[in-house]
Design an enzyme around this catalytic site. Structure first.
Site, PDB file in Angstrom:
ATOM      1  N   CYS A 111       0.806  -1.227   0.000  1.00 33.93           N
ATOM      2  CA  CYS A 111       0.000   0.000   0.000  1.00 33.93           C
ATOM      3  C   CYS A 111       0.837   1.275   0.000  1.00 33.93           C
ATOM      4  O   CYS A 111       0.327   2.350  -0.323  1.00 33.93           O
ATOM      5  CB  CYS A 111      -0.925   0.030   1.203  1.00 33.93           C
ATOM      6  SG  CYS A 111      -1.945  -1.423   1.312  1.00 33.93           S
ATOM      7  N   HIS A 249      -2.967   7.161   3.789  1.00 34.10           N
ATOM      8  CA  HIS A 249      -3.449   5.901   3.233  1.00 34.10           C
ATOM      9  C   HIS A 249      -4.829   5.623   3.822  1.00 34.10           C
ATOM     10  O   HIS A 249      -5.075   5.865   5.002  1.00 34.10           O
ATOM     11  CB  HIS A 249      -2.476   4.774   3.591  1.00 34.10           C
ATOM     12  CG  HIS A 249      -2.953   3.431   3.149  1.00 34.10           C
ATOM     13  ND1 HIS A 249      -3.437   3.200   1.890  1.00 34.10           N
ATOM     14  CD2 HIS A 249      -3.027   2.239   3.807  1.00 34.10           C
ATOM     15  CE1 HIS A 249      -3.795   1.931   1.776  1.00 34.10           C
ATOM     16  NE2 HIS A 249      -3.555   1.327   2.931  1.00 34.10           N
ATOM     17  N   ASN A 279     -10.258   0.504   0.460  1.00 36.40           N
ATOM     18  CA  ASN A 279      -8.794   0.504   0.492  1.00 36.40           C
ATOM     19  C   ASN A 279      -8.277   0.089  -0.881  1.00 36.40           C
ATOM     20  O   ASN A 279      -8.349  -1.074  -1.249  1.00 36.40           O
ATOM     21  CB  ASN A 279      -8.315  -0.473   1.575  1.00 36.40           C
ATOM     22  CG  ASN A 279      -6.795  -0.531   1.660  1.00 36.40           C
ATOM     23  OD1 ASN A 279      -6.095   0.057   0.840  1.00 36.40           O
ATOM     24  ND2 ASN A 279      -6.301  -1.252   2.657  1.00 36.40           N
TER      25      ASN A 279
END
Ligand code: ACO
Length: 376
Positions: A111, A249, A279
């Site tokens: 990520c 994030h 996400n």
């Protein structure tokens, strides 16, 4: 002194929307659980490849910067979702852009891949190796999600965005970074099915299993992102009050709120997209950045903080000083082809290839990995 100004930005979101209600048609879950635990209401499912999404995002970013692809020296493709491992994905984007003299690097730190890519390209520009770069954050997780596992299937989505970096004499762009990896916990997030461990085994497409310890990841993510943010601000003598915007994030609204609290920054300064995109791993930060620019939330000369974490468990916090321009120099007519399926139809097609009770990967790999230990 040379700096790496962010001169272009563009996102490419696939249009098909998968809602919490859609998920509850095939999983034992519901909107109330997903919304209250994660803040997510819906996410996107892509009908095209990750290279196609990345190319559209990069074309939009290049038009925004007014930069000809032929003048690019570097393409960094940040993400875990590769159409193939060889050839790499950055080469596919380089070809589609016509960026014939650009180096092409795939960068996977899960990520954090976009943020690590931004740090890498910035360093390469600041040391004079390259002058013009495009950095992409992209994911196509819907294709390798284990749709029978409600612990993970509700959390992720597809998407992409890109920025253009150019050498500049002005003190702007990414000026500070803290990058790290909490590798002792690397076993808390593992996607089984990709890589040499699995190559040549009796595994068919779609056979991926996810190991996921959500509570461990949650705690470690909050600690790492908060500590990295406090450190990068202290290292550069910037106070929490001076930060205009946090673009974190987007894994979970509660994680974002906790990081903001520890860093001493009110939620009014935080860009949140998790409710509509879930996400998207490497794509979350650049997609949120583009949204912040397009909605007028980025002001000339402002300090922006970008904390992130991902599989590994890699983490970072970047400190960016925005330049004077917050509007695009041009626009691109690049677009995805129309999507003729619903998101749920596409997911059901992937599910049809996944047998939750008799999959080859489960039988093949589970005993071998049962004794996986921290740091393995
Ligand atoms: N729907 C309904 N119930 C569910 C679901 C679901 N989708 N998923 C789990 N549950 C159940 C569990 O089985 C458990 O039931 P039990 O009590 O009967 O055993 C119960 O809900 C509680 O589960 P918890 O894991 O305790 O829930 P928690 O409040 O910790 O929230 C969550 C889980 C949302 C995953 C949270 O831990 C989290 O967000 N962790 C971090 C996730 C993350 O960051 N992911 C990204 C990883 S890195 C990257 O970005 C790639």
């Amino acid at each position: 002194m040379t700096y790496a100004a962010i001169t272009g930005w563009g996102s490419c979101m696939p249009p098909a929307v998968l809602t919490n209600e859609d998920l509850s048609t095939f999983l034992d879950t519901n909107d109330e659980w997903i919304s209250s635990r994660t803040g997510m209401k819906e996410r996107r499912v892509s009908h095209v490849s990750a290279i196609e999404m990345s190319t559209v995002a990069a074309k939009r970013a290049l038009a925004c910067a007014g930069l000809d692809p032929a003048d690019l020296d570097l393409v960094i493709y940040g993400g875990v979702s590769n159409d193939e491992l060889c050839p790499n994905s950055a080469s596919g984007v380089q070809l589609a852009l016509g960026a014939t003299k650009a180096a092409a690097i795939d960068l996977n730190t899960a990520c954090t891949s976009f943020c690590y890519g931004l740090a890498t390209a910035t360093a390469m520009i600041r040391t004079g190796m390259v002058r013009n770069a495009v950095v992409i954050g992209v994911e196509l997780i819907s294709r390798y999600m284990d749709w029978s596992n409600r612990n993970v299937a509700v959390l992720f989505g597809d998407g992409s965005a890109a920025v253009v970096l150019q050498a500049s004499d002005h003190e702007e762009g990414m000026l500070g970074s803290v990058l790290g990896c909490d590798a002792e916990a690397r076993q808390t997030l593992r996607v089984r099915g990709f890589g040499c461990t699995y190559a040549g085994r009796d595994i068919s497409f779609g056979d991926t299993l996810w190991d996921f310890d959500g509570q461990q990841i949650f705690k470690r993510a909050v600690n790492a992102m908060a500590a990295a943010s406090v450190k990068v601000l202290a290292d550069h003598g910037v106070s929490a009050e001076e930060v205009s915007l946090v673009i974190p994030h987007q894994a979970n609204l509660r994680i974002i709120e906790s990081v903001a609290k520890y860093a001493g920054i009110p939620m009014e300064k935080v860009i949140v997209t998790v409710q509509k995109y879930g996400n998207m791993s490497a794509a979350t930060v650049p997609v949120a950045l583009v949204e912040a620019l397009e909605t007028g939330r980025v002001k000339p000369g402002s300090w922006i903080l970008m904390p992130a974490f991902g599989g590994g468990l890699t983490y970072c916090s970047l400190l960016v000083k925005w330049g004077s321009r917050v509007t695009p120099l041009g626009t691109s007519d690049a677009a995805l082809p129309p999507c003729n399926e619903t998101a749920l139809d596409m997911v059901n097609r992937v599910r049809a290839n996944q047998d939750p009770h008799g999959r080859s990967l489960a039988g093949l790999m589970a005993p071998r990995f049962a004794e996986t230990r921290p740091g393995e």
